[in-house]
Design a protein around this motif. Structure first.
Motif, PDB file in Angstrom:
ATOM      1  N   SER A   1      52.035  12.755  50.465  1.00 42.66           N
ATOM      2  CA  SER A   1      52.324  12.582  51.892  1.00 42.66           C
ATOM      3  C   SER A   1      52.428  13.931  52.595  1.00 42.66           C
ATOM      4  O   SER A   1      53.352  14.709  52.356  1.00 42.66           O
ATOM      5  N   VAL A   2      51.470  14.205  53.488  1.00 46.75           N
ATOM      6  CA  VAL A   2      51.382  15.532  54.107  1.00 46.75           C
ATOM      7  C   VAL A   2      52.572  15.834  55.011  1.00 46.75           C
ATOM      8  O   VAL A   2      52.864  17.002  55.280  1.00 46.75           O
ATOM      9  N   PHE A   3      53.273  14.794  55.495  1.00 46.62           N
ATOM     10  CA  PHE A   3      54.402  15.019  56.390  1.00 46.62           C
ATOM     11  C   PHE A   3      55.742  14.802  55.700  1.00 46.62           C
ATOM     12  O   PHE A   3      56.777  14.696  56.343  1.00 46.62           O
ATOM     13  N   SER A   4      55.734  14.737  54.372  1.00 42.75           N
ATOM     14  CA  SER A   4      56.949  14.473  53.620  1.00 42.75           C
ATOM     15  C   SER A   4      57.826  15.725  53.493  1.00 42.75           C
ATOM     16  O   SER A   4      57.361  16.757  52.996  1.00 42.75           O
ATOM     17  N   PRO A   5      59.086  15.658  53.899  1.00 43.13           N
ATOM     18  CA  PRO A   5      59.973  16.803  53.679  1.00 43.13           C
ATOM     19  C   PRO A   5      60.269  17.028  52.197  1.00 43.13           C
ATOM     20  O   PRO A   5      60.529  18.152  51.772  1.00 43.13           O
ATOM     21  N   TYR A   6      60.228  15.945  51.409  1.00 42.78           N
ATOM     22  CA  TYR A   6      60.491  16.055  49.972  1.00 42.78           C
ATOM     23  C   TYR A   6      59.326  16.775  49.273  1.00 42.78           C
ATOM     24  O   TYR A   6      59.532  17.606  48.383  1.00 42.78           O
TER      25      TYR A   6
ATOM     26  N   CYS B   1      54.216   9.388  47.546  1.00 43.86           N
ATOM     27  CA  CYS B   1      53.307   8.401  48.116  1.00 43.86           C
ATOM     28  C   CYS B   1      54.068   7.498  49.085  1.00 43.86           C
ATOM     29  O   CYS B   1      55.271   7.280  48.946  1.00 43.86           O
ATOM     30  N   ALA B   2      53.363   6.979  50.065  1.00 44.97           N
ATOM     31  CA  ALA B   2      54.003   6.106  51.053  1.00 44.97           C
ATOM     32  C   ALA B   2      52.950   5.295  51.774  1.00 44.97           C
ATOM     33  O   ALA B   2      51.783   5.688  51.854  1.00 44.97           O
ATOM     34  N   ILE B   3      53.373   4.141  52.290  1.00 42.06           N
ATOM     35  CA  ILE B   3      52.575   3.391  53.249  1.00 42.06           C
ATOM     36  C   ILE B   3      53.371   3.338  54.542  1.00 42.06           C
ATOM     37  O   ILE B   3      54.446   2.749  54.611  1.00 42.06           O
ATOM     38  N   ASN B   4      52.838   4.014  55.540  1.00 44.07           N
ATOM     39  CA  ASN B   4      53.474   4.105  56.851  1.00 44.07           C
ATOM     40  C   ASN B   4      52.949   2.980  57.733  1.00 44.07           C
ATOM     41  O   ASN B   4      51.749   2.797  57.872  1.00 44.07           O
ATOM     42  N   VAL B   5      53.867   2.211  58.317  1.00 44.87           N
ATOM     43  CA  VAL B   5      53.505   1.123  59.232  1.00 44.87           C
ATOM     44  C   VAL B   5      54.229   1.363  60.553  1.00 44.87           C
ATOM     45  O   VAL B   5      55.457   1.517  60.579  1.00 44.87           O
ATOM     46  N   ALA B   6      53.479   1.409  61.638  1.00 47.31           N
ATOM     47  CA  ALA B   6      54.055   1.555  62.970  1.00 47.31           C
ATOM     48  C   ALA B   6      53.533   0.415  63.838  1.00 47.31           C
ATOM     49  O   ALA B   6      52.315   0.267  64.002  1.00 47.31           O
ATOM     50  N   ILE B   7      54.447  -0.391  64.358  1.00 46.28           N
ATOM     51  CA  ILE B   7      54.103  -1.553  65.176  1.00 46.28           C
ATOM     52  C   ILE B   7      54.588  -1.290  66.592  1.00 46.28           C
ATOM     53  O   ILE B   7      55.743  -0.908  66.798  1.00 46.28           O
ATOM     54  N   TYR B   8      53.703  -1.511  67.558  1.00 51.79           N
ATOM     55  CA  TYR B   8      54.032  -1.247  68.957  1.00 51.79           C
ATOM     56  C   TYR B   8      53.870  -2.531  69.769  1.00 51.79           C
ATOM     57  O   TYR B   8      52.819  -3.164  69.732  1.00 51.79           O
TER      58      TYR B   8
ATOM     59  N   ALA C   1      44.993  21.502  50.051  1.00 51.06           N
ATOM     60  CA  ALA C   1      45.983  22.507  50.431  1.00 51.06           C
ATOM     61  C   ALA C   1      46.884  21.893  51.496  1.00 51.06           C
ATOM     62  O   ALA C   1      46.479  20.959  52.192  1.00 51.06           O
ATOM     63  N   PRO C   2      48.119  22.388  51.643  1.00 51.56           N
ATOM     64  CA  PRO C   2      49.000  21.859  52.682  1.00 51.56           C
ATOM     65  C   PRO C   2      48.350  21.941  54.061  1.00 51.56           C
ATOM     66  O   PRO C   2      47.737  22.961  54.420  1.00 51.56           O
ATOM     67  N   LEU C   3      48.494  20.876  54.828  1.00 48.66           N
ATOM     68  CA  LEU C   3      47.860  20.797  56.144  1.00 48.66           C
ATOM     69  C   LEU C   3      48.299  21.935  57.052  1.00 48.66           C
ATOM     70  O   LEU C   3      47.491  22.526  57.784  1.00 48.66           O
ATOM     71  N   GLU C   4      49.589  22.278  56.993  1.00 49.37           N
ATOM     72  CA  GLU C   4      50.121  23.306  57.883  1.00 49.37           C
ATOM     73  C   GLU C   4      49.627  24.707  57.536  1.00 49.37           C
ATOM     74  O   GLU C   4      49.741  25.623  58.351  1.00 49.37           O
ATOM     75  N   GLN C   5      49.076  24.897  56.332  1.00 43.81           N
ATOM     76  CA  GLN C   5      48.487  26.192  55.994  1.00 43.81           C
ATOM     77  C   GLN C   5      47.138  26.405  56.673  1.00 43.81           C
ATOM     78  O   GLN C   5      46.763  27.534  56.986  1.00 43.81           O
TER      79      GLN C   5
ATOM     80  N   PHE D   1      65.476  10.977  58.143  1.00 40.76           N
ATOM     81  CA  PHE D   1      65.992   9.816  58.882  1.00 40.76           C
ATOM     82  C   PHE D   1      64.877   8.807  59.173  1.00 40.76           C
ATOM     83  O   PHE D   1      65.133   7.634  59.339  1.00 40.76           O
ATOM     84  N   ARG D   2      63.621   9.291  59.269  1.00 36.02           N
ATOM     85  CA  ARG D   2      62.489   8.404  59.498  1.00 36.02           C
ATOM     86  C   ARG D   2      61.668   8.179  58.223  1.00 36.02           C
ATOM     87  O   ARG D   2      60.804   7.300  58.210  1.00 36.02           O
ATOM     88  N   MET D   3      61.903   9.014  57.200  1.00 39.37           N
ATOM     89  CA  MET D   3      61.108   8.941  55.975  1.00 39.37           C
ATOM     90  C   MET D   3      62.026   8.928  54.759  1.00 39.37           C
ATOM     91  O   MET D   3      62.126   9.918  54.025  1.00 39.37           O
ATOM     92  N   PRO D   4      62.726   7.822  54.524  1.00 37.98           N
ATOM     93  CA  PRO D   4      63.589   7.759  53.337  1.00 37.98           C
ATOM     94  C   PRO D   4      62.763   7.766  52.056  1.00 37.98           C
ATOM     95  O   PRO D   4      61.563   7.491  52.070  1.00 37.98           O
ATOM     96  N   ARG D   5      63.410   8.095  50.955  1.00 40.50           N
ATOM     97  CA  ARG D   5      62.723   8.117  49.659  1.00 40.50           C
ATOM     98  C   ARG D   5      63.372   7.120  48.703  1.00 40.50           C
ATOM     99  O   ARG D   5      64.602   7.067  48.591  1.00 40.50           O
TER     100      ARG D   5
END
Length: 288
Positions: A17-22, A38-45, A157-161, A281-285
């Motif tokens: 997960s490229v945005f994972s703090p862990y 690994c994660a499955i992100n679901v956003a419902i609007y 490579a890390p996205l932020e690099q 707070f938005r990405m628990p493990r």
């Protein structure tokens, strides 16, 4: 987005997960195993409120075959004609079940992937630029169909690099084609500037993008812009996070009005320690 424009859904399956703090913390200590993040992100609007889930899981929760990917209780399965995503997740920060199925039916599959940086370690593949989406959720109870899209990013490579920020947008034309705009500012100050259309058969046509129109910043002061032949404006901000924004934008492309799903990403903001501290707070493990 649903055909009536009232509902939207975004689903992202992450391996590493490229945005994972862990994952970011693990990489600071040395080489890290992407399969352990690994994660499955679901956003419902929807107008009555949004729902968000992104629980990170370790490698023992990951399953992969040639036509199926599972992360914990959720999975994605390809049957040769459509991708069915079975969702069973817990929303955050207010706990609640997100459960049901989403079916993505492409009109065609493309073959071309695009290298996004000079080192060749970041690739983007617009797998199905044109697709129909069928949403059948039990929790929250939602039934709708609409226009959709399916792509993949891969990096070594890390996205932020590699990147400082990017702006991405995708919309549909009156004749059923897709328009995609992808702009990124690399760390070496060079740029990615992709503008293309895909017809329902998956045939691509690159075009010269029009001028950039600056849009109002988000509440978190994330910059937003769009290529447009005329004025453009934000119809709705779907996601407003410290380093990321997802929006619905009205613009003009190829001589006609266009409604686009749009994302803005600030990787300078993402790697700030204070932002990293906010992400759990938005990405628990989970450990299973």
């Amino acid at each position: 987005m649903s055909d009536d424009g009232q509902n939207g859904i975004t689903i992202i399956a992450f391996i590493g997960s490229v945005f994972s703090p862990y994952y970011a913390l693990a990489r600071r200590k040395g080489p890290a195993d992407p399969l352990n993040h690994c994660a499955i992100n679901v956003a419902i609007y929807r107008k009555r409120g949004s729902h968000w889930a992104m629980t990170e899981r370790p490698r023992n929760a990951l399953g992969r075959t040639s036509d199926r990917l599972s992360v914990g209780p959720s999975n994605l399965a390809w049957d040769g004609k459509s991708l069915t995503i079975h969702i069973d997740e817990i929303a955050v920060p207010i706990p609640g079940r997100i459960r049901g199925a989403v079916r993505v039916v492409p009109t065609a599959i493309t073959a071309q992937a695009f290298t996004l940086n000079n080192d060749g370690n970041h690739l983007w593949w617009p797998i199905a630029p044109c697709a129909r989406v069928q949403v059948q959720l039990d929790h929250p109870r939602l039934r709708w169909q609409g226009d959709g899209y399916f792509d993949m990013n891969r990096g070594d490579a890390p996205l932020e690099q590699g990147f400082a920020d990017w702006q991405w947008a995708r919309g549909a034309t009156r004749d059923g084609a897709s328009i995609i705009l992808y702009e990124a500012r690399r760390r070496d100050a060079s740029r990615v500037d992709l503008a293309m259309t895909f017809d329902p058969q998956g045939r691509m046509q690159a075009f010269e993008p029009p001028s950039t129109v600056e849009l109002r910043r988000t509440a978190w002061q994330i910059g937003r812009s769009i290529r447009s032949e005329d004025t453009a404006h934000v119809i709705r901000t779907l996601e407003d996070a410290p380093f990321y924004a997802r929006s619905v934008i009205a613009a003009k492309l190829h001589g006609e009005p266009a409604i686009l799903m749009h994302e803005s990403l600030s990787l300078d903001r993402f790697r700030m320690p204070v932002v990293q501290a906010m992400l759990p707070f938005r990405m628990p493990r989970s450990w299973r």
